[in-house]
Design a protein around this motif. Sequence first.
Motif, PDB file in Angstrom:
ATOM      1  N   CYS A 256       1.355  -4.797   4.225  1.00 56.16           N
ATOM      2  CA  CYS A 256       2.230  -5.921   3.898  1.00 56.16           C
ATOM      3  C   CYS A 256       2.645  -6.719   5.128  1.00 56.16           C
ATOM      4  O   CYS A 256       3.552  -7.540   5.056  1.00 56.16           O
ATOM      5  CB  CYS A 256       3.483  -5.365   3.239  1.00 56.16           C
ATOM      6  SG  CYS A 256       4.337  -4.253   4.387  1.00 56.16           S
TER       7      CYS A 256
ATOM      8  N   GLY B  99       0.799  -1.222   0.000  1.00 52.79           N
ATOM      9  CA  GLY B  99       0.000   0.000   0.000  1.00 52.79           C
ATOM     10  C   GLY B  99       0.829   1.268   0.000  1.00 52.79           C
ATOM     11  O   GLY B  99       0.283   2.358  -0.058  1.00 52.79           O
ATOM     12  N   CYS B 100       2.154   1.128   0.111  1.00 56.95           N
ATOM     13  CA  CYS B 100       2.965   2.354   0.132  1.00 56.95           C
ATOM     14  C   CYS B 100       4.399   2.029  -0.241  1.00 56.95           C
ATOM     15  O   CYS B 100       4.749   0.875  -0.471  1.00 56.95           O
ATOM     16  CB  CYS B 100       2.914   3.022   1.506  1.00 56.95           C
ATOM     17  SG  CYS B 100       3.877   2.159   2.761  1.00 56.95           S
TER      18      CYS B 100
ATOM     19  N   CYS C 182       2.247   1.931   5.834  1.00 55.54           N
ATOM     20  CA  CYS C 182       0.840   1.540   5.843  1.00 55.54           C
ATOM     21  C   CYS C 182       0.539   0.204   6.496  1.00 55.54           C
ATOM     22  O   CYS C 182      -0.586  -0.028   6.942  1.00 55.54           O
ATOM     23  CB  CYS C 182       0.284   1.547   4.420  1.00 55.54           C
ATOM     24  SG  CYS C 182       0.786   0.118   3.433  1.00 55.54           S
ATOM     25  N   GLY C 183       1.500  -0.701   6.524  1.00 51.44           N
ATOM     26  CA  GLY C 183       1.272  -1.986   7.181  1.00 51.44           C
ATOM     27  C   GLY C 183       0.438  -2.977   6.392  1.00 51.44           C
ATOM     28  O   GLY C 183       0.135  -4.058   6.897  1.00 51.44           O
TER      29      GLY C 183
ATOM     30  N   CYS D 255       7.461  -5.354   3.132  1.00 53.21           N
ATOM     31  CA  CYS D 255       7.997  -4.513   2.065  1.00 53.21           C
ATOM     32  C   CYS D 255       9.354  -3.965   2.451  1.00 53.21           C
ATOM     33  O   CYS D 255      10.007  -3.291   1.656  1.00 53.21           O
ATOM     34  CB  CYS D 255       7.056  -3.346   1.776  1.00 53.21           C
ATOM     35  SG  CYS D 255       7.001  -2.130   3.103  1.00 53.21           S
TER      36      CYS D 255
ATOM     37  N   THR E  41       7.163   2.363   4.042  1.00 47.45           N
ATOM     38  CA  THR E  41       6.997   1.567   5.269  1.00 47.45           C
ATOM     39  C   THR E  41       5.992   2.220   6.212  1.00 47.45           C
ATOM     40  O   THR E  41       6.173   2.211   7.433  1.00 47.45           O
ATOM     41  CB  THR E  41       8.350   1.376   6.003  1.00 47.45           C
ATOM     42  OG1 THR E  41       9.360   1.193   5.022  1.00 47.45           O
ATOM     43  CG2 THR E  41       8.328   0.157   6.890  1.00 47.45           C
TER      44      THR E  41
HETATM   45  S1  FES Z   1       3.566  -1.671   1.903  1.00 48.47           S
HETATM   46 FE1  FES Z   1       3.160  -0.025   3.237  1.00 48.47          FE
HETATM   47  S2  FES Z   1       4.258  -0.635   4.979  1.00 48.47           S
HETATM   48 FE2  FES Z   1       4.723  -2.186   3.596  1.00 48.47          FE
END
Ligand code: FES
Lengths: 752, 156
Positions: free
Chosen positions: B47, B38-39, B44-45, B59, B42
């Motif tokens: 992943c 989602g980003c 958004c979480g 990620c 690091t």
């Molecule tokens: S893709 Fe957003 S924290 Fe890993």
Amino acid sequence: MSVMGTRVVRIEDHKLITSGGSYVDDLREPELTGAVHAMFVRSPIAHARIGSIDVSAAREAPGVVGVFTADDLDIAFAPGPTGEPWLARDRVRYVGEPVALVLTEHPYQLADVAELVDIDYDPLDAVIDLDDALSGRTLLFDGTDSNVAGGKAKPFDEKLFDDCEVVVTRTITNQRVAPAPLEVRGAACAWGEDGRLTMWLSTQNAQIARDILAGGLGVDPGTVRVIAPDVGGGFGAKIGADPEAVVLGWASRRVGRPVRWFETRSENLTAMTHGRGQRHTVTIGGRRDGTVLAYRLEVVQDAGAYPRAGAGMLPGFTRLMAPGVYRIPRVEVATRSVLTNTTPIAAYRGAGRPEATAAIERAMDLFAAEIGMDPAEVRRINFIRPEEFPYTTPSGASYDTGEYAKALDAVLSAGGYAELRAEQARRREAGDVVVLGLGIAAYVEITAGDGMGESGRVDVNPDGTVTAYTGSSPHGQGLHTSLAMLLSDQFGVPMDKITIRHGDTDEVPKAVGTFASRSLQLGGSVLKQAGDQVIERAKEIAANLLEASPDDVELNVDQGAWQVRGAPSGGTVTWAQVAAAAGEDGLSADVWYGDVQPTFPFGAHLAVVEVDTLTGKAVLRRIIAVDDAGPVVNPVTFQGQRHGGLAQGVAQALLEEMSYDADGNPTTATLADYPFITATELPDFELVDMATPTTRNPLGVKGIGEAATIGSTPAVQNAVVDALAHLGVRHIEMPATPQRVWQAINDAREGR
Amino acid sequence: MKVTIEVNGRSTVEEVEDRTLLVHYLRDTLGLTATNVGCDTTSCGACTVLLDGESVKSCTVLAAQADGHRVTTVEGLTGEGGELHPVQRAFSNQHGLQCGFCTPGMIMASVSILAENPKPTRQEVREALEGNLCRCTGYHNIVSAVMEASGQEVDG
Ligand code: FES
Ligand code: FES
């Protein structure tokens, strides 16, 4: 027993919690085998002429399949002087504008190759400030004489406030925010041997997307199939298809291979449309007894670099909904939208209505403060009364039904308004560092205000199961569950025997899709009508099978079977039997619901904030909400929509802003910089139920998708101002960051 | 390079590019696509997975760093017979998901929160979930789901 209005856990969930949704980047369809990966090279400069583009090094790089610029595109783009190109040709107008497309074999090669595209920019003055844009000193488009993309500064009626004892005016910013769905934009496409393009697109409207793609590519719409797979949120920013999708379809044809694209978050924050972005000048006047007599709203809409929905649609809704829930005799609204060197503005949860509500609700508080009356009391005095509906506003909206005072009283009593005011006074008296603020917003909004229709088809299959095809295109709202509940109720078929399909233009060729909180009221109403037609037809078949007259047979919905009226022991026929006897055409009805009448959900929110007067930090402690959208099909998802709306509304009031420096460089272009609201910044939500039906559709329902966003933003903003009212603070701009709040406290103390 | 990673109880051995991120190893090499991206900061979480039982943002971990370790994704939570993990069940019961994009990461983060603090308060859940973003739910029902999964009163 009817399932309507009962808590039903979503049928969508199982897949999402076990193997995850099938979002566009998850697709492993055979048609996409061997797909190349795509990345757009985007302008790093807000406003510049493109001198030259050298792609020779990029084309030589390992893994490259293609590098394309506007010169390669042999498709026409939107005509007119302000037409938005698919790829920038000789000029870029915002940071993030696509300039070139890179295709590689492996996704990890994309960024390396994009770096090698050498673009020579000749910077121009960036137009960021709205007044600068209005001045026309620098024009965004050659061949125009102004940056104004729509509307005009109306000559106002000078006498509008003549009989008012009190007149207050203020300029207020409704800042630009990023929709930021958790899934960014993405697409995957392939041309088949039959010469048709199939595109899987993260969209709210597959059918609109198909038409945009066909138009852009210069092919017949029947040549294009768009499939919306699972979509990870849209919030208005995934309506239809963006220019990138057209370029991808073109590139796939050009290289003769499937193409997939999944943008980065940083791209998403600068290149997906933004929302809001209005400047308001509100003037409100009335008597000292609390009666408001006149209201004027002047809107300057920042449209961004190209005229999309921000140019007309957004300010249009702001104009329509300007007077809010109040019977104000005289209302004047003027809107202008103006182009700037920023990301284009389009719909974001509420799209023009949150802005209208924010303006009038702030104005009501300014008026209340000026006459020294409690904001709840001022609202009560001016509400449109229940017996006045349908009510036509001076701005031209025809409100269906409303119980505005009841909604306000419900949140005040649930929140303990009197006790909270007492606590506020106690803290002020004691000189507490942390002060309390109470903010009220009463709102009405328009849903399904687009006036477009919706499609629905219901099939009863030979095995007695039901398949429904909806033109709505849910992406998190849980509409499959709500629609299955409706059909289960109507047919007496259990929910697990009902399948809802959406989002594939080959299955549902004609549809509008999901936005403007339209889906249940339109998508649901049309399925009800299709269901009624199926039942009419089934009645005749069942009568035949039961050897009775159609007038004498009835559907026993408890059993999901047909019987002779009043003689349940006389034998029944099942849906399967009826469907089997339906003959060649099957048992099916396909309906277009064209008689769209907008509905007007309403509500009231009470926000309770604490403000630390030393640091300026405002924390939302409670938010109590009535969001009345008529009868509720599934309270589970209804509440879910309210929760999500509340969070996004609070986010705008306290945290989120998409900002630019004076040169047009976005300063919040990553999730590390953009203050996306988190779990720690929100309290538990306190929801109070009310359900006032509408007469404007067969289900009596209004839309709930956007409502809570609209109420919560001004409620929280008003609460922050209210917390500091005793210091003389009358207004604080959004987002109410510690710095802004601290500044307001400081200014008040220094008598500024 | 060659990596050996136990994923959802199954040993996987694959040849990967050195710079391969764990999330891409899961999604592209193994085809386990529940874990989302989602980003790129690091933040958004989406992943989030468990690495040797602890939540990590996949990620920001190289597949090489997971070499010789144990990874659990949401696909690995469901029991052999398809029975849901209590956290999965609670997310559905409490409507802790809408579009579902944050959900695999949220569920894995929640499993890890409860392993560390089996009886959290609602406020503790909020704090522990600060690194996991959700745009749809407003978090209220996610917090409720974690409370339900902890066997406590949902309203705390
Ligand atoms: S893709 Fe957003 S924290 Fe890993
Ligand atoms: S459910 Fe959509 S982002 Fe969380």
